[in-house]
Each structure stands twice: as C-alpha cells, then as structure tokens.
Design an enzyme around this catalytic site. Sequence first.
Site, mmCIF file in Angstrom:
data_model
loop_
_atom_site.group_PDB
_atom_site.id
_atom_site.type_symbol
_atom_site.label_atom_id
_atom_site.label_comp_id
_atom_site.label_asym_id
_atom_site.label_seq_id
_atom_site.Cartn_x
_atom_site.Cartn_y
_atom_site.Cartn_z
ATOM 1 C CG HIS A 45 21.886 24.309 69.509
ATOM 2 N ND1 HIS A 45 21.307 25.559 69.473
ATOM 3 C CD2 HIS A 45 22.882 24.324 68.597
ATOM 4 C CE1 HIS A 45 21.922 26.291 68.552
ATOM 5 N NE2 HIS A 45 22.887 25.564 68.007
ATOM 6 C CD GLU A 96 27.216 25.725 68.718
ATOM 7 O OE1 GLU A 96 27.540 25.769 67.528
ATOM 8 O OE2 GLU A 96 26.070 25.485 69.103
HETATM 9 C C1 PEP Z 1 24.829 26.794 65.689
HETATM 10 O O1 PEP Z 1 23.690 27.170 65.917
HETATM 11 O O2 PEP Z 1 25.196 25.657 66.072
HETATM 12 C C2 PEP Z 1 25.725 27.706 64.995
HETATM 13 C C3 PEP Z 1 26.995 27.578 65.190
HETATM 14 O O3 PEP Z 1 25.147 28.660 64.192
HETATM 15 P P1 PEP Z 1 25.892 29.783 63.297
HETATM 16 O O4 PEP Z 1 27.044 29.111 62.603
HETATM 17 O O5 PEP Z 1 24.849 30.249 62.350
HETATM 18 O O6 PEP Z 1 26.365 30.838 64.225
#
Ligand code: PEP
Length: 225
Positions: free
Chosen positions: A81, A150
């Site tokens: 992450h 992400e």
């Molecule tokens: C995450 O940290 O995995 C994430 C997707 O956070 P958010 O949905 O708050 O952007």
Amino acid sequence: MIIASNFKMNHTRRSTKAFLKKLKEVKTNHTIRVFPPATSLFEFDIVGAQNGYPAVNGSFTGEIGLEQIQEFNIDKILIGHSERRNILGEKQEFIAKKFEFYKNENFEITYCIGEPLEIRQKGIDEVIKYLKNELVGIDMNYDKLIIAYEPVWAIGTGVSATIKEIEETHNKLREFIQAPLLYGGSVKLDNISEICEIENVDGVLIGTASWQVENFVRMINQVKG
Ligand code: PEP
C-alpha cells in the site's frame, strides 16, 4: 466483482466486530474483503491482514508475523500500500520479500501499486513505467494474486481518477497482468457503479467511504452482478 475495504488505522476491535456482524447479513454474489487493523483481526473468511512481517515470529518490535495472523486462520494479506511505501518508508526489495514469504504460505495477496501526481502529469507511458517498478520481484503468475491500482493522488483526497484515466491505465496493465485488477482511490457511493463497469476493472479497494458499514453495504449493493 471484488469489493474490498481497507480500514487503515481506523476502528477498534469492538467496532470491527459490529461491522463484520452487519456484513454477515448481506447477501451478495460479489467477493468481499475487509482489512482491519492488526488489533481487530477476526476469524472470518472475508478478513485479511493489512500488513505482515516476512517471518513466522521473532524480534521485530511493533510488527505482526505469520504466527499472529494465523491465530485467526487468516490467509489473506494486503501488501505494498502506498501509505506503507511513502509514510513508513517500505522499499520495493522489502515489499517483494513480504510477497515471497506470504506467497509461500499460500496467502491471497492484494498487492497495491500507484503513481504520485508528478508521474501522472508526465503521461501514461511514464505511469506504466513507474507501476512496473513497483512490481519488481513480484511473481505475476501467482494464482492468488490480486492487483490494486491506486493512484497516490486519488487516495483519501475525495477526488478519484477519471473514468478515462482508470480505463486507459487498466487496459495498459491488462497487457501484462492476468490477475484481477482492482481500482482504488476515492471510490464512493456516487462513482462505484461507473467505475465497476469499466472494462478491465475487476473490483475496487475502498478506504474512507467504506468505514461506515451502512455506506459499505450500500456500495456493495450498488454494483451490478
Ligand atoms: C486506500 O487507501 O486503499 C484507499 C483507496 O483510500 P480512499 O478510498 O480513502 O481513497
């Protein structure tokens, strides 16, 4: 679709228990995952660990290892992450070590990748180059691998990547990744359906908008399939 909730450093053991109790009542064909903090792990087949040190046990203060995770019969883990990479300083070599360790233990691994804003601004080729560097040392043929794309600039900001950006990035990732591809970064009630309908999006990893169980359930119910 895979719909996953990352609690990050939120929820207590008591509130996680209540969250999971509510979630148990939900009937859905989607694959649900919940990643609570280490202090809130429970024996429940949708629960995974947010982190794990690549060792069974040992002198690694503040960490949890295989022994602690397996006490709850958990066989799912989140690795790579961006908050662990950027805030806690985890380097690719160490992340790959974790991957190898938990792969050898046959864990389902949700492996996160994502570029910072300055890379996104340079265009898609630079983005893919950056993401490939975050995959160094990772066995892309592992059959229990899930990749979560992400973009760092979309995490916790309330501003998701656009449909076009997600589509383009996932299409490019699909050229060399066979594993399910999740999108994460400000997924919420009003964009989850649209995001899940994008080609090559196999699900979502949700932080902020998933922490209230009612909202998470509404999001699950909103996704077709
Ligand atoms: C995450 O940290 O995995 C994430 C997707 O956070 P958010 O949905 O708050 O952007």
